[in-house]
Scaffold this active site. Structure first.
Site, PDB file in Angstrom:
ATOM      1  N   PHE A   1       6.351   2.461  -4.702  1.00 45.41           N
ATOM      2  CA  PHE A   1       7.753   2.648  -4.297  1.00 45.41           C
ATOM      3  C   PHE A   1       8.346   4.017  -4.671  1.00 45.41           C
ATOM      4  O   PHE A   1       9.415   4.371  -4.192  1.00 45.41           O
ATOM      5  CB  PHE A   1       8.658   1.525  -4.854  1.00 45.41           C
TER       6      PHE A   1
ATOM      7  N   ASP B   1       0.856  -1.185   0.000  1.00 47.98           N
ATOM      8  CA  ASP B   1       0.000   0.000   0.000  1.00 47.98           C
ATOM      9  C   ASP B   1       0.890   1.231   0.000  1.00 47.98           C
ATOM     10  O   ASP B   1       2.098   1.124   0.201  1.00 47.98           O
ATOM     11  CB  ASP B   1      -1.036  -0.011   1.128  1.00 47.98           C
TER      12      ASP B   1
END
Length: 218
Positions: free
Chosen positions: A72, A59
């Site tokens: 990321f 998440d």
């Protein structure tokens, strides 16, 4: 298939309508990441027909200014989070690429690296707070339409939440790479040394698709 057609399909479904209602209220009442305008930015940066690699996260980052819709990734000028630092370490170990000073992965997305999270929104400071709101179904459906892609794709599943999607990739033309999550808590349990970047490019080359230039410039 394209992303516009995909969203038209999803908008007709009750789970998606309920998810959007939940998000409308959440954005009004609390601090939610990524910003609403960035929620689906991964789809804008990486059109369906260009997808070569899928990197599925868990998440979004849940601190201020971090999440902007790509798993990321953080915008330039934002401190690089620990998970991304470990991704850069593995990139250096695998391909000898020196880590950039920023954490913005848009250049990867523009080359066909589609980066989303299994859960695509989060309340500030509360990791996992938007689980079981409908995102699981949404990301399942994203994986399903990518599984049906006419071109060979490499699916990269880092961490247990992401690995839960691996069973949806049934098309034998695709490649699936699973490993531990790159977070400091688990990177030494199989992420470091997994060499995903060279494996991805070897697969793409084998299937006559352009390799990814994993360098990120300032």
């Amino acid at each position: 298939m394209n992303w516009e057609m995909f969203f038209e399909q999803e908008k007709k479904q009750a789970y998606y309508q309920n998810l959007m209602k939940f998000l409308d209220h959440a954005y009004e009442e609390r601090v939610i990441y990524p910003p609403k305008d960035d929620l689906f930015s991964a789809f804008s940066y990486c059109p369906y027909e260009t997808v070569k690699v899928v990197i599925l996260g868990q998440d979004p980052y849940h601190q201020q200014n971090q999440a902007h819709g790509l798993s990321f990734s953080v915008r330039k000028g934002v401190k690089i989070p620990p998970s991304l630092r470990n991704i850069y370490k593995e990139l250096n170990s695998d391909l000898g690429i020196v880590a950039p000073t920023h954490g913005c992965l848009i250049d990867w997305a523009k080359q066909g690296v589609f980066m989303i999270n299994a859960i695509m929104s989060v309340e500030e400071g509360k990791a996992g707070s938007h689980r079981k709101k409908g995102w699981e179904t949404f990301s399942d459906h994203v994986m399903d339409v990518l599984n049906a892609h006419v071109e060979p794709i490499v699916f990269v599943f880092w961490g247990n939440w992401a690995k839960e999607k691996a069973s949806r990739i049934t098309n034998p033309k695709h490649m699936v790479l699973c490993s531990a999550h790159p977070s400091p808590l688990s990177a030494f349990q199989g992420f470091f040394g997994s060499k995903p970047f060279s494996k991805i490019n070897a697969f793409l080359k084998e299937h006559q698709r352009d390799e990814i230039d994993w360098r990120l410039f300032e």
